[in-house]
Design a protein around this motif. Structure first.
Motif, PDB file in Angstrom:
ATOM      1  N   PRO A  69      34.984  43.548  34.424  1.00 25.78           N
ATOM      2  CA  PRO A  69      35.175  44.995  34.538  1.00 25.78           C
ATOM      3  C   PRO A  69      36.324  45.403  35.458  1.00 25.78           C
ATOM      4  O   PRO A  69      36.997  46.406  35.191  1.00 25.78           O
ATOM      5  CB  PRO A  69      33.835  45.497  35.077  1.00 25.78           C
ATOM      6  CG  PRO A  69      32.850  44.500  34.581  1.00 25.78           C
ATOM      7  CD  PRO A  69      33.581  43.180  34.625  1.00 25.78           C
ATOM      8  N   ASP A  70      36.596  44.625  36.504  1.00 26.52           N
ATOM      9  CA  ASP A  70      37.687  45.012  37.405  1.00 26.52           C
ATOM     10  C   ASP A  70      39.065  44.730  36.814  1.00 26.52           C
ATOM     11  O   ASP A  70      40.080  45.091  37.413  1.00 26.52           O
ATOM     12  CB  ASP A  70      37.534  44.348  38.774  1.00 26.52           C
ATOM     13  CG  ASP A  70      37.482  42.837  38.727  1.00 26.52           C
ATOM     14  OD1 ASP A  70      37.192  42.286  37.651  1.00 26.52           O
ATOM     15  OD2 ASP A  70      37.724  42.212  39.776  1.00 26.52           O
ATOM     16  N   HIS A  71      39.148  44.142  35.616  1.00 26.53           N
ATOM     17  CA  HIS A  71      40.419  43.952  34.923  1.00 26.53           C
ATOM     18  C   HIS A  71      40.779  45.158  34.063  1.00 26.53           C
ATOM     19  O   HIS A  71      41.823  45.160  33.412  1.00 26.53           O
ATOM     20  CB  HIS A  71      40.377  42.695  34.040  1.00 26.53           C
ATOM     21  CG  HIS A  71      40.201  41.443  34.829  1.00 26.53           C
ATOM     22  ND1 HIS A  71      39.353  40.434  34.437  1.00 26.53           N
ATOM     23  CD2 HIS A  71      40.736  41.035  36.004  1.00 26.53           C
ATOM     24  CE1 HIS A  71      39.392  39.460  35.328  1.00 26.53           C
ATOM     25  NE2 HIS A  71      40.231  39.805  36.295  1.00 26.53           N
ATOM     26  N   PHE A  72      39.915  46.162  34.051  1.00 24.08           N
ATOM     27  CA  PHE A  72      40.141  47.382  33.283  1.00 24.08           C
ATOM     28  C   PHE A  72      40.394  48.535  34.240  1.00 24.08           C
ATOM     29  O   PHE A  72      39.707  48.671  35.257  1.00 24.08           O
ATOM     30  CB  PHE A  72      38.918  47.713  32.413  1.00 24.08           C
ATOM     31  CG  PHE A  72      38.706  46.747  31.284  1.00 24.08           C
ATOM     32  CD1 PHE A  72      39.165  47.028  30.011  1.00 24.08           C
ATOM     33  CD2 PHE A  72      38.047  45.548  31.494  1.00 24.08           C
ATOM     34  CE1 PHE A  72      38.973  46.128  28.967  1.00 24.08           C
ATOM     35  CE2 PHE A  72      37.842  44.642  30.462  1.00 24.08           C
ATOM     36  CZ  PHE A  72      38.311  44.936  29.202  1.00 24.08           C
ATOM     37  N   VAL A  73      41.376  49.376  33.914  1.00 26.20           N
ATOM     38  CA  VAL A  73      41.663  50.547  34.738  1.00 26.20           C
ATOM     39  C   VAL A  73      40.601  51.621  34.483  1.00 26.20           C
ATOM     40  O   VAL A  73      40.093  52.246  35.399  1.00 26.20           O
ATOM     41  CB  VAL A  73      43.080  51.100  34.444  1.00 26.20           C
ATOM     42  CG1 VAL A  73      43.332  52.388  35.186  1.00 26.20           C
ATOM     43  CG2 VAL A  73      44.121  50.045  34.791  1.00 26.20           C
ATOM     44  N   GLU A  74      40.242  51.797  33.213  1.00 27.67           N
ATOM     45  CA  GLU A  74      39.231  52.774  32.829  1.00 27.67           C
ATOM     46  C   GLU A  74      37.841  52.141  32.939  1.00 27.67           C
ATOM     47  O   GLU A  74      37.708  50.927  33.053  1.00 27.67           O
ATOM     48  CB  GLU A  74      39.486  53.240  31.397  1.00 27.67           C
ATOM     49  CG  GLU A  74      40.849  53.894  31.233  1.00 27.67           C
ATOM     50  CD  GLU A  74      41.229  54.081  29.774  1.00 27.67           C
ATOM     51  OE1 GLU A  74      40.426  53.737  28.884  1.00 27.67           O
ATOM     52  OE2 GLU A  74      42.346  54.557  29.543  1.00 27.67           O
ATOM     53  N   ALA A  75      36.824  52.973  32.886  1.00 26.23           N
ATOM     54  CA  ALA A  75      35.440  52.481  32.951  1.00 26.23           C
ATOM     55  C   ALA A  75      35.198  51.495  31.804  1.00 26.23           C
ATOM     56  O   ALA A  75      35.618  51.714  30.670  1.00 26.23           O
ATOM     57  CB  ALA A  75      34.472  53.646  32.865  1.00 26.23           C
ATOM     58  N   PHE A  76      34.505  50.409  32.118  1.00 20.69           N
ATOM     59  CA  PHE A  76      34.187  49.374  31.133  1.00 20.69           C
ATOM     60  C   PHE A  76      32.678  49.166  31.164  1.00 20.69           C
ATOM     61  O   PHE A  76      32.129  48.658  32.142  1.00 20.69           O
ATOM     62  CB  PHE A  76      34.928  48.073  31.487  1.00 20.69           C
ATOM     63  CG  PHE A  76      34.733  46.976  30.498  1.00 20.69           C
ATOM     64  CD1 PHE A  76      35.305  47.050  29.235  1.00 20.69           C
ATOM     65  CD2 PHE A  76      33.978  45.861  30.814  1.00 20.69           C
ATOM     66  CE1 PHE A  76      35.128  46.027  28.323  1.00 20.69           C
ATOM     67  CE2 PHE A  76      33.795  44.835  29.911  1.00 20.69           C
ATOM     68  CZ  PHE A  76      34.372  44.916  28.659  1.00 20.69           C
ATOM     69  N   PRO A  77      31.962  49.557  30.106  1.00 13.85           N
ATOM     70  CA  PRO A  77      30.490  49.568  30.134  1.00 13.85           C
ATOM     71  C   PRO A  77      29.813  48.227  29.858  1.00 13.85           C
ATOM     72  O   PRO A  77      28.610  48.191  29.593  1.00 13.85           O
ATOM     73  CB  PRO A  77      30.147  50.577  29.034  1.00 13.85           C
ATOM     74  CG  PRO A  77      31.266  50.440  28.059  1.00 13.85           C
ATOM     75  CD  PRO A  77      32.495  50.144  28.886  1.00 13.85           C
ATOM     76  N   PHE A  78      30.542  47.135  29.924  1.00 15.42           N
ATOM     77  CA  PHE A  78      29.973  45.815  29.658  1.00 15.42           C
ATOM     78  C   PHE A  78      30.160  44.923  30.884  1.00 15.42           C
ATOM     79  O   PHE A  78      30.915  45.247  31.789  1.00 15.42           O
ATOM     80  CB  PHE A  78      30.644  45.183  28.431  1.00 15.42           C
ATOM     81  CG  PHE A  78      30.457  46.000  27.175  1.00 15.42           C
ATOM     82  CD1 PHE A  78      29.298  45.903  26.431  1.00 15.42           C
ATOM     83  CD2 PHE A  78      31.442  46.878  26.758  1.00 15.42           C
ATOM     84  CE1 PHE A  78      29.113  46.662  25.285  1.00 15.42           C
ATOM     85  CE2 PHE A  78      31.272  47.644  25.609  1.00 15.42           C
ATOM     86  CZ  PHE A  78      30.104  47.538  24.881  1.00 15.42           C
ATOM     87  N   ASP A  79      29.490  43.775  30.902  1.00 19.44           N
ATOM     88  CA  ASP A  79      29.621  42.829  32.010  1.00 19.44           C
ATOM     89  C   ASP A  79      30.921  42.026  31.925  1.00 19.44           C
ATOM     90  O   ASP A  79      31.498  41.654  32.931  1.00 19.44           O
ATOM     91  CB  ASP A  79      28.433  41.872  32.047  1.00 19.44           C
ATOM     92  CG  ASP A  79      27.126  42.602  32.322  1.00 19.44           C
ATOM     93  OD1 ASP A  79      27.163  43.694  32.919  1.00 19.44           O
ATOM     94  OD2 ASP A  79      26.073  42.075  31.928  1.00 19.44           O
ATOM     95  N   SER A  80      31.371  41.742  30.698  1.00 22.98           N
ATOM     96  CA  SER A  80      32.629  41.035  30.498  1.00 22.98           C
ATOM     97  C   SER A  80      33.065  41.163  29.044  1.00 22.98           C
ATOM     98  O   SER A  80      32.289  41.565  28.177  1.00 22.98           O
ATOM     99  CB  SER A  80      32.507  39.557  30.869  1.00 22.98           C
ATOM    100  OG  SER A  80      31.651  38.887  29.975  1.00 22.98           O
ATOM    101  N   MET A  81      34.331  40.808  28.806  1.00 20.02           N
ATOM    102  CA  MET A  81      34.867  40.735  27.453  1.00 20.02           C
ATOM    103  C   MET A  81      35.486  39.350  27.304  1.00 20.02           C
ATOM    104  O   MET A  81      36.365  38.970  28.079  1.00 20.02           O
ATOM    105  CB  MET A  81      35.924  41.804  27.206  1.00 20.02           C
ATOM    106  CG  MET A  81      36.530  41.729  25.809  1.00 20.02           C
ATOM    107  SD  MET A  81      37.702  43.059  25.434  1.00 20.02           S
ATOM    108  CE  MET A  81      39.148  42.502  26.344  1.00 20.02           C
TER     109      MET A  81
END
Length: 104
Positions: A69-81
């Motif tokens: 999630p900290d690799h996304f600037v915007e909110a990311f509603p998952f634990d990882s991608m």
């Protein structure tokens, strides 16, 4: 035939509590996964992750990488991608480096 024009697929897994919450597959070339991400992520209402040197190193060596999630600037509603490349049938896969632990 081993050219960069062969189109494989990019498998994107959005993880929540160690389970695949959503899975997406899209066309992709091995040497440019960022284009595939830019094309597909807006369609599922997700922002673009920061592509850091560690992601490039993982992609180059393993044809897969993971974004937190900290690799996304915007909110990311998952634990990882997690993303990984699925080679086309006619493309040669790179040889796997030997691991001395497996030879023991």
């Amino acid at each position: 035939m081993n050219t960069s024009e062969n189109t494989g697929r990019l498998w994107i897994r959005l993880m929540k509590k160690h389970r695949v919450a959503k899975s997406i597959i899209t066309e992709c070339t091995r040497d440019n996964p960022e284009d595939a991400l830019q094309r597909i992520l807006p369609t599922v209402d997700l922002g673009q992750p920061l592509w850091l040197p560690r992601h490039q190193a993982d992609w180059t060596e393993y044809a897969m990488t993971r974004f937190m999630p900290d690799h996304f600037v915007e909110a990311f509603p998952f634990d990882s991608m997690e993303i990984s490349y699925i080679y086309p049938e006619d493309e040669d896969r790179p040889g796997r480096r030997r691991n001395p632990w497996e030879d023991a």
